[in-house]
Design a protein around this motif. Structure first.
Motif, PDB file in Angstrom:
ATOM      1  N   SER A  26      22.235  22.931  78.801  1.00 32.41           N
ATOM      2  CA  SER A  26      21.689  21.636  78.398  1.00 32.41           C
ATOM      3  C   SER A  26      20.207  21.530  78.712  1.00 32.41           C
ATOM      4  CB  SER A  26      22.460  20.495  79.078  1.00 32.41           C
ATOM      5  OG  SER A  26      22.323  20.579  80.480  1.00 32.41           O
ATOM      6  N   LEU A  27      19.548  20.784  77.847  1.00 36.35           N
ATOM      7  CA  LEU A  27      18.165  20.330  78.020  1.00 36.35           C
ATOM      8  C   LEU A  27      18.180  18.877  77.589  1.00 36.35           C
ATOM      9  CD1 LEU A  27      16.055  23.164  76.327  1.00 36.35           C
ATOM     10  CD2 LEU A  27      16.217  22.696  78.770  1.00 36.35           C
ATOM     11  N   GLU A  28      17.731  17.992  78.460  1.00 35.04           N
ATOM     12  CA  GLU A  28      17.864  16.553  78.229  1.00 35.04           C
ATOM     13  C   GLU A  28      19.327  16.261  77.952  1.00 35.04           C
ATOM     14  OE1 GLU A  28      14.975  14.811  75.568  1.00 35.04           O
ATOM     15  OE2 GLU A  28      13.401  15.088  77.044  1.00 35.04           O
ATOM     16  N   GLN A  29      19.632  15.577  76.873  1.00 36.11           N
ATOM     17  CA  GLN A  29      21.022  15.231  76.566  1.00 36.11           C
ATOM     18  C   GLN A  29      21.627  16.167  75.519  1.00 36.11           C
ATOM     19  OE1 GLN A  29      22.449  12.849  78.455  1.00 36.11           O
ATOM     20  NE2 GLN A  29      20.448  12.736  79.447  1.00 36.11           N
ATOM     21  N   GLU A  30      20.900  17.201  75.126  1.00 38.25           N
ATOM     22  CA  GLU A  30      21.357  18.090  74.061  1.00 38.25           C
ATOM     23  C   GLU A  30      21.941  19.377  74.631  1.00 38.25           C
ATOM     24  OE1 GLU A  30      21.446  16.942  71.054  1.00 38.25           O
ATOM     25  OE2 GLU A  30      20.321  15.174  71.644  1.00 38.25           O
ATOM     26  N   GLU A  31      22.868  19.956  73.879  1.00 42.56           N
ATOM     27  CA  GLU A  31      23.489  21.227  74.238  1.00 42.56           C
ATOM     28  C   GLU A  31      22.981  22.323  73.302  1.00 42.56           C
ATOM     29  OE1 GLU A  31      25.959  22.254  76.569  1.00 42.56           O
ATOM     30  OE2 GLU A  31      25.524  20.379  77.582  1.00 42.56           O
ATOM     31  N   TYR A  32      22.642  23.451  73.881  1.00 37.33           N
ATOM     32  CA  TYR A  32      22.129  24.606  73.147  1.00 37.33           C
ATOM     33  C   TYR A  32      23.007  25.810  73.448  1.00 37.33           C
ATOM     34  CZ  TYR A  32      17.884  21.835  72.587  1.00 37.33           C
ATOM     35  OH  TYR A  32      16.997  20.851  72.260  1.00 37.33           O
ATOM     36  N   GLY A  33      22.903  26.831  72.601  1.00 37.72           N
ATOM     37  CA  GLY A  33      23.630  28.059  72.842  1.00 37.72           C
ATOM     38  C   GLY A  33      22.780  29.274  72.510  1.00 37.72           C
ATOM     39  N   ILE A  34      23.003  30.347  73.275  1.00 37.50           N
ATOM     40  CA  ILE A  34      22.341  31.635  73.052  1.00 37.50           C
ATOM     41  C   ILE A  34      23.439  32.685  72.980  1.00 37.50           C
ATOM     42  CG2 ILE A  34      20.814  33.400  74.019  1.00 37.50           C
ATOM     43  CD1 ILE A  34      19.403  31.246  75.587  1.00 37.50           C
ATOM     44  N   GLY A  35      23.319  33.610  72.038  1.00 38.86           N
ATOM     45  CA  GLY A  35      24.280  34.698  71.938  1.00 38.86           C
ATOM     46  C   GLY A  35      24.420  35.401  73.275  1.00 38.86           C
ATOM     47  N   ILE A  36      25.653  35.570  73.742  1.00 36.57           N
ATOM     48  CA  ILE A  36      25.922  36.106  75.079  1.00 36.57           C
ATOM     49  C   ILE A  36      25.356  37.512  75.251  1.00 36.57           C
ATOM     50  CG2 ILE A  36      28.202  37.087  74.620  1.00 36.57           C
ATOM     51  CD1 ILE A  36      27.315  35.002  77.712  1.00 36.57           C
ATOM     52  N   LEU A  37      25.242  38.269  74.175  1.00 33.62           N
ATOM     53  CA  LEU A  37      24.708  39.626  74.298  1.00 33.62           C
ATOM     54  C   LEU A  37      23.220  39.638  74.639  1.00 33.62           C
ATOM     55  CD1 LEU A  37      26.561  41.400  71.356  1.00 33.62           C
ATOM     56  CD2 LEU A  37      27.117  41.427  73.807  1.00 33.62           C
TER      57      LEU A  37
END
Length: 170
Positions: A26-37
């Motif tokens: 999370s950053l502020e109130q938003e959720e982000y994702g990054i490829g686990i690899l």
């Protein structure tokens, strides 16, 4: 003679690239994702050595087991308001493929959430926000039970020039 790929072949390839496991944060109130690899490790906050004359979003460097790793604050990079670090604030060490090499960079995030397995059919393309808005660093939008997660193409969050500038001071 090679055969051009059909739009259907291209769509299948793009879906399979997006399909997979993502580390969400999370950053502020938003959720982000990054490829686990792309994720090499997650570490708690530690002292960061400032480097003069770097962009505002470059917090400095850390010594991680004998390796000097540049640290980028994603809040600052995305133009968000700065807040004090908390016990949940952490550094995600990611591997970025730049034009010339593979680089390890730490990104500061508010909190790590979980690892999600996201299927290609749960991911939509980035909406068009306007002609002058650069969103090439967004891989797509994942529809999840908890809402929408913004999937980042971590290789494009920093431009090639920014990566080269960071490497130049290391």
């Amino acid at each position: 003679m090679t055969k051009d790929k059909s739009p259907m072949d291209q769509a299948i390839k793009e879906t399979s690239i997006k399909n997979g496991k993502y580390l969400t944060f999370s950053l502020e109130q938003e959720e982000y994702g990054i490829g686990i690899l792309k994720v090499k490790e997650i570490i708690g906050m530690m002292p960061i050595t400032s480097v003069p004359r770097t962009p505002r979003f470059v917090k400095g460097v850390i010594n991680l087991r004998g390796k000097v790793i540049p640290i980028v604050d994603l809040r600052a990079k995305f133009g968000m308001e700065s807040i004090p670090y908390t016990e949940r604030t952490c550094i995600i060490v990611v591997e970025i493929d730049s034009k010339d090499a593979t680089v390890l960079i730490g990104i500061v995030v508010d909190a790590v959430s979980e690892v999600l397995n996201i299927h290609g059919d749960e991911i939509e393309d980035t909406p068009a926000f306007g002609t002058h808005l650069d969103t090439e660093y967004i891989m797509g939008m994942a529809k999840t039970e908890g809402g929408v997660k913004i999937l980042l193409n971590i290789d494009r969050v920093l431009s090639i020039k920014e990566i080269q500038n960071i490497q130049g001071v290391m």
